[in-house]
Design an enzyme around this catalytic site. Structure first.
Site, PDB file in Angstrom:
ATOM      1  N   SER A 134      -7.628  -2.226   6.431  1.00  0.00           N
ATOM      2  CA  SER A 134      -6.600  -3.158   5.969  1.00  0.00           C
ATOM      3  C   SER A 134      -5.237  -2.565   6.280  1.00  0.00           C
ATOM      4  O   SER A 134      -5.066  -1.341   6.298  1.00  0.00           O
ATOM      5  CB  SER A 134      -6.726  -3.390   4.462  1.00  0.00           C
ATOM      6  N   TYR A 147      -7.313  -1.035  -4.317  1.00  0.00           N
ATOM      7  CA  TYR A 147      -7.809  -1.621  -3.074  1.00  0.00           C
ATOM      8  C   TYR A 147      -7.216  -0.895  -1.866  1.00  0.00           C
ATOM      9  O   TYR A 147      -7.936  -0.503  -0.939  1.00  0.00           O
ATOM     10  CB  TYR A 147      -7.460  -3.100  -2.997  1.00  0.00           C
TER      11      TYR A 147
END
Length: 253
Positions: A134, A147
């Protein structure tokens, strides 16, 4: 039998990987792994390729053991492994439940590692591993902390593994997208503080992220970054102090 394995295949980016891999003439089967079997079966009906729907919860030790037994029995050659399963939550660390914390770490990190470890036994020269990282991995992100931290782990692990596997002729490509139009946000914003993050621009499409990821994987690249804005973000993460980046993030998120 030459196969591809895609986790998180029932929706979003994982589902798009299945669609684009289904056009490959070098695969006999695509094993689609996810918890929602009805979605996998629906996808299998739409794509005229030999797809195998495998209902597995990657958080379950028993399910991973079932996959191990299936691989031992069928002994396929894994040409492509796509580790696409994962989820995130917006909000401060204290907003998360203990279950959310454990599941995020276990799915984003532990399941990815164990899946890779298991599949490497069935991979040969020119096999490809694709990991979903990500853009959030580029720097610390308050209120998206856990996250982003799990994805930073994925990036570091995957890039080092890419080097380790060079002698075997196996490549590892880490995909680091920005915001992608998927169901991710429905889950991520379902927290005690749903207003934590509101600015989701630019928003990219799964098909574009996956198309570039597959192209970069074929080229043997260790990282795939789509979009000029995300490429600039990655560059800035190397140039600017992270304290400044976090200050900016908290004002634009």
């Amino acid at each position: 039998m030459k196969i591809a394995i895609v986790t998180g295949a029932s929706s979003g980016i994982g589902k798009e990987f299945v669609k684009q891999l289904s056009t490959s003439k070098h695969l006999d089967e695509i094993w689609m792994i996810a918890r929602r079997e009805e979605r996998l079966n629906a996808l299998a009906k739409k794509i005229p390729t030999k797809l195998k729907a495998i209902e597995l919860d990657l958080l379950s030790v028993e399910c991973m053991e079932q996959l191990k037994e299936r691989l031992e029995k069928e002994k396929p050659q894994i040409k492509v492994l796509v580790n696409s399963s994962g989820f995130g939550k917006f909000g401060k660390f204290n907003d998360l439940t203990k279950e959310e914390i454990n599941n995020m770490i276990d799915l984003n990190c532990k399941a990815l590692i164990h899946m890779t470890y298991l599949c490497l036994n069935y991979m040969k020269k020119e096999s490809k591993i694709i990991m979903m990282g990500s853009a959030s991995s580029f720097f610390p992100l308050p209120e998206f902390n856990l996250y982003a931290s799990t994805k930073a782990f994925v990036v570091h692990f995957s890039r080092a593994l890419h080097v380790e596997l060079k002698k075997r002729g196996i490549t590892v490509t880490t995909v680091c997208p920005g915001y992608v139009r998927t169901e991710f946000f429905k889950v991520a914003k379902d927290t005690k503080n749903p207003n934590t993050c509101k600015n989701f621009k630019p928003m990219y499409e799964s098909k574009d992220i996956v198309k570039k990821a597959l192209k970069d994987s074929q080229r043997g690249k260790d990282m795939s970054v789509y979009g000029i804005q995300i490429k600039i973000l990655r560059l800035l993460s190397k140039m600017l102090p992270h304290q400044l980046i976090m200050w900016i993030w908290l004002r634009i998120k």
